[in-house]
Design a protein around this motif. Structure first.
Motif, PDB file in Angstrom:
ATOM      1  N   UNK A  23       0.842  -1.203   0.000  1.00  0.00           N
ATOM      2  CA  UNK A  23       0.000   0.000   0.000  1.00  0.00           C
ATOM      3  C   UNK A  23       0.877   1.253   0.000  1.00  0.00           C
ATOM      4  N   UNK A  24       1.396   1.623  -1.156  1.00  0.00           N
ATOM      5  CA  UNK A  24       2.328   2.753  -1.237  1.00  0.00           C
ATOM      6  C   UNK A  24       1.756   4.053  -0.666  1.00  0.00           C
ATOM      7  N   UNK A  25       0.434   4.241  -0.773  1.00  0.00           N
ATOM      8  CA  UNK A  25      -0.168   5.466  -0.227  1.00  0.00           C
ATOM      9  C   UNK A  25       0.050   5.527   1.291  1.00  0.00           C
ATOM     10  N   UNK A  26      -0.159   4.390   1.954  1.00  0.00           N
ATOM     11  CA  UNK A  26       0.009   4.332   3.412  1.00  0.00           C
ATOM     12  C   UNK A  26       1.484   4.507   3.776  1.00  0.00           C
ATOM     13  N   UNK A  27       2.343   3.839   3.008  1.00  0.00           N
ATOM     14  CA  UNK A  27       3.795   3.975   3.249  1.00  0.00           C
ATOM     15  C   UNK A  27       4.205   5.447   3.164  1.00  0.00           C
ATOM     16  N   UNK A  28       3.725   6.114   2.129  1.00  0.00           N
ATOM     17  CA  UNK A  28       4.082   7.533   1.925  1.00  0.00           C
ATOM     18  C   UNK A  28       3.606   8.386   3.114  1.00  0.00           C
ATOM     19  N   UNK A 164      14.477   4.913   5.260  1.00  0.00           N
ATOM     20  CA  UNK A 164      14.621   4.179   3.997  1.00  0.00           C
ATOM     21  C   UNK A 164      13.514   4.448   2.988  1.00  0.00           C
ATOM     22  N   UNK A 165      13.907   4.303   1.717  1.00  0.00           N
ATOM     23  CA  UNK A 165      12.951   4.124   0.620  1.00  0.00           C
ATOM     24  C   UNK A 165      13.034   2.641   0.278  1.00  0.00           C
ATOM     25  N   UNK A 166      11.921   2.039  -0.119  1.00  0.00           N
ATOM     26  CA  UNK A 166      11.923   0.594  -0.333  1.00  0.00           C
ATOM     27  C   UNK A 166      11.569   0.221  -1.773  1.00  0.00           C
ATOM     28  N   UNK A 167      12.228  -0.812  -2.272  1.00  0.00           N
ATOM     29  CA  UNK A 167      11.855  -1.353  -3.577  1.00  0.00           C
ATOM     30  C   UNK A 167      11.767  -2.869  -3.431  1.00  0.00           C
ATOM     31  N   UNK A 168      10.677  -3.423  -3.929  1.00  0.00           N
ATOM     32  CA  UNK A 168      10.464  -4.866  -3.763  1.00  0.00           C
ATOM     33  C   UNK A 168      11.331  -5.680  -4.705  1.00  0.00           C
TER      34      UNK A 168
END
Ligand code: HEM
Length: 198
Positions: A23-28, A164-168
């Protein structure tokens, strides 16, 4: 202490990270809150966690959707009772399915959706007084490690989001299947690449 304290804490952290990645929106949103609180310091300290309502909502929502001990610890009734017309004799073993309760459509709106906002401005808590939400159980055999578990996991989540920024990586990372067993683990590990946020 070791059994119920370690496995549960680590698995709930993994589920929370999995949901944040899905859920990138929540992560942001969480990253924005963390970076506002962190203000360029090396780490977010424990005393600042109380100023992070969105983080707390993320932790609660992860525990709702992924109850670490789905069936709680079995109980035994101590007296004869009648429930919904059924006679339940004293000495009956009782299993509480906290996992199913936390995904019950008659209690939760869109229960399958990971939406931390449902816990913002809500009195719903996991301390055992809301029977719709029992990730730590309830009553005198309820979890005595709630405060410790919440503090540790919130602190880790806050600082991961801050730094951190994350990439799967890896095809199974976002497969949210569960293992069976007393504690529900993520079946496939999360493979993720973290890059330091400057
Ligand atoms: C996210 C982390 C954790 C979760 C989800 C969790 C969940 C639970 C649940 C559901 C129970 C059974 C409660 C019931 O049936 O009413 C329990 C019991 C227990 N937990 Fe936790 N727990 C966590 C972390 C911890 C930690 C960090 C400790 C200790 C440092 C701990 C110590 C215990 C103990 C000793 C019991 C048994 C209590 C008894 O039977 O009287 N737990 N936990």
């Amino acid at each position: 202490m070791y059994g119920t304290g370690t496995d549960t804490t680590s698995t709930s952290l993994v589920w929370a990270i999995g949901e944040l990645l899905r859920n990138p929106r929540v992560m942001k949103e969480l990253q924005q809150e963390a970076r506002k609180i962190g203000r360029g310091r090396p780490m977010i300290p424990e005393e600042d966690i109380e100023k992070m309502p969105y983080l707390k909502a993320v932790f609660k929502e992860a525990l709702r959707l992924h109850v670490p001990i789905p069936l709680l610890v079995p109980r035994q009734s101590t007296q004869d009772v009648k429930i919904f017309g059924y006679d339940i004799p004293s000495g009956t073993q009782v299993w509480i399915n906290a996992w199913a309760i936390a995904r019950d459509h008659s209690i939760w709106e869109e229960p399958e959706v990971f939406r931390p906002e449902r816990f913002l401005n809500s009195p719903m808590d996991y301390i055992g007084s809301h029977f719709e939400y029992l990730p730590f159980g309830a009553g005198r055999r309820g979890c005595p490690g709630i405060k410790f578990a919440a503090t540790i996991n919130e602190l880790v989540l806050a600082n991961l989001a801050y730094k951190f920024e994350f990439a799967l990586e890896g095809e199974h990372s976002l497969d949210m299947s569960e293992t069976d067993g007393m504690t529900a683990h993520k079946k496939y590990p999360i493979l993720v690449k973290g890059t330091l946020y400057e």
